[in-house]
Design a protein around this motif. Structure first.
Motif, PDB file in Angstrom:
ATOM      1  N   SER A 150     -12.737  45.420 -16.385  1.00 16.41           N
ATOM      2  CA  SER A 150     -12.014  46.015 -15.262  1.00 16.41           C
ATOM      3  C   SER A 150     -12.528  45.506 -13.916  1.00 16.41           C
ATOM      4  O   SER A 150     -11.748  45.249 -12.994  1.00 16.41           O
ATOM      5  N   GLN A 151     -13.831  45.356 -13.797  1.00 14.72           N
ATOM      6  CA  GLN A 151     -14.428  44.924 -12.532  1.00 14.72           C
ATOM      7  C   GLN A 151     -14.077  43.489 -12.160  1.00 14.72           C
ATOM      8  O   GLN A 151     -14.235  43.084 -11.004  1.00 14.72           O
ATOM      9  N   LYS A 152     -13.607  42.711 -13.128  1.00 13.15           N
ATOM     10  CA  LYS A 152     -13.222  41.325 -12.854  1.00 13.15           C
ATOM     11  C   LYS A 152     -11.723  41.167 -12.602  1.00 13.15           C
ATOM     12  O   LYS A 152     -11.229  40.053 -12.397  1.00 13.15           O
ATOM     13  N   ILE A 153     -10.987  42.264 -12.619  1.00 10.43           N
ATOM     14  CA  ILE A 153      -9.545  42.202 -12.395  1.00 10.43           C
ATOM     15  C   ILE A 153      -9.258  42.110 -10.899  1.00 10.43           C
ATOM     16  O   ILE A 153      -9.523  43.047 -10.140  1.00 10.43           O
ATOM     17  N   SER A 154      -8.746  40.981 -10.482  1.00 15.44           N
ATOM     18  CA  SER A 154      -8.353  40.785  -9.085  1.00 15.44           C
ATOM     19  C   SER A 154      -7.418  39.586  -8.997  1.00 15.44           C
ATOM     20  O   SER A 154      -7.464  38.684  -9.843  1.00 15.44           O
ATOM     21  N   GLU A 155      -6.556  39.614  -7.999  1.00 14.32           N
ATOM     22  CA  GLU A 155      -5.604  38.533  -7.731  1.00 14.32           C
ATOM     23  C   GLU A 155      -4.735  38.248  -8.963  1.00 14.32           C
ATOM     24  O   GLU A 155      -4.264  39.169  -9.611  1.00 14.32           O
ATOM     25  N   SER A 156      -4.550  36.979  -9.303  1.00 10.92           N
ATOM     26  CA  SER A 156      -3.602  36.601 -10.358  1.00 10.92           C
ATOM     27  C   SER A 156      -4.288  36.557 -11.716  1.00 10.92           C
ATOM     28  O   SER A 156      -4.847  35.531 -12.117  1.00 10.92           O
TER      29      SER A 156
END
Length: 232
Positions: free
Chosen positions: A103-109
């Motif tokens: 979850s903590q690595k979810i960002s942008e595309s």
């Protein structure tokens, strides 16, 4: 004759907030069910999404006829905040052990791949997945590209001569054909290391020249036993 109520458009601004909440809750539940039903969760990233290119990935992970897969692979794209809610951001609210790290690595595309295929099989597939693609504005050219009179001759005069001029190509009409000015045999459209403009990208597409590549990069992996690994 009175206007039928059925034909009246309904403004989206009048949609129920409850319906929106229910839709979000259903999406979160859908992600969690996919986590429950599969052995592995991969987070992947991408740039310049092309739906026709990504279709090949969906087809690859679709169950083959006669397959004994219990749960077909699921892919979730977009809705990053809802993905984070579904997986959990902190130790106290994560849906399963160590899912907070995904979850903590979810960002942008990014997107989520839930599958029961082996970790090695998935990693090998994405390492080898590469589709040639047309460059978009802002892309840095990896090589010099030259346009010749032979390449220009394949285009209809009435439709393309003005377009080529607008795209910066020094061309004219000679004996019913599009040719380069000053009796040149070739013209450098772009050079290596050059940042491409929208006009040059359009010109490259007219000649079918693909300088870019569509790739999907695996970011991290989580398995059902709670093991998390960074794949970057």
């Amino acid at each position: 004759m009175p206007r039928s109520k059925r034909s009246r458009p309904v403004p989206l601004t009048k949609t129920s907030k409850r319906a929106t909440r229910d839709h979000k809750a259903a999406y979160v539940q859908e992600v969690r069910e996919a986590v429950d039903n599969h052995d592995h969760v991969f987070l992947f990233s991408f740039e310049n999404m092309r739906s026709n290119k990504f279709k090949d990935i969906r087809l690859h992970f679709r169950p083959k006829p006669g397959s004994m897969e219990d749960a077909p692979t699921r892919i979730f794209l977009g809705k990053n905040k809802l993905l984070q809610v579904a997986l959990g951001r902190m130790p106290e609210d994560e849906y399963a052990d160590n899912l907070r790290h995904v979850s903590q690595k979810i960002s942008e595309s990014v997107g989520l791949l839930c599958t029961s295929k082996s970790k090695d099989e998935v990693i090998e597939y994405f390492e080898n997945f590469c589709e040639p693609d047309f460059a978009r504005a802002g892309f840095v050219s990896p090589r010099d590209v030259f346009i010749t009179n032979e390449m220009l001759a394949n285009h209809p005069v009435s439709m393309m001569e003005q377009q080529f001029r607008k795209q910066g190509l020094p061309v004219k009409i000679d004996n019913g054909k599009i040719v380069l000015l000053d009796d040149k045999q070739e013209h450098r459209l772009c050079k290596q290391g050059e940042t491409l403009s929208p006009e040059k990208c359009k010109a490259l597409s007219h000649f079918g020249i693909k300088l870019s590549e569509f790739r999907v990069k695996l970011v991290c992996h989580w398995s059902k036993d709670g093991e998390f690994s960074d794949l970057e």
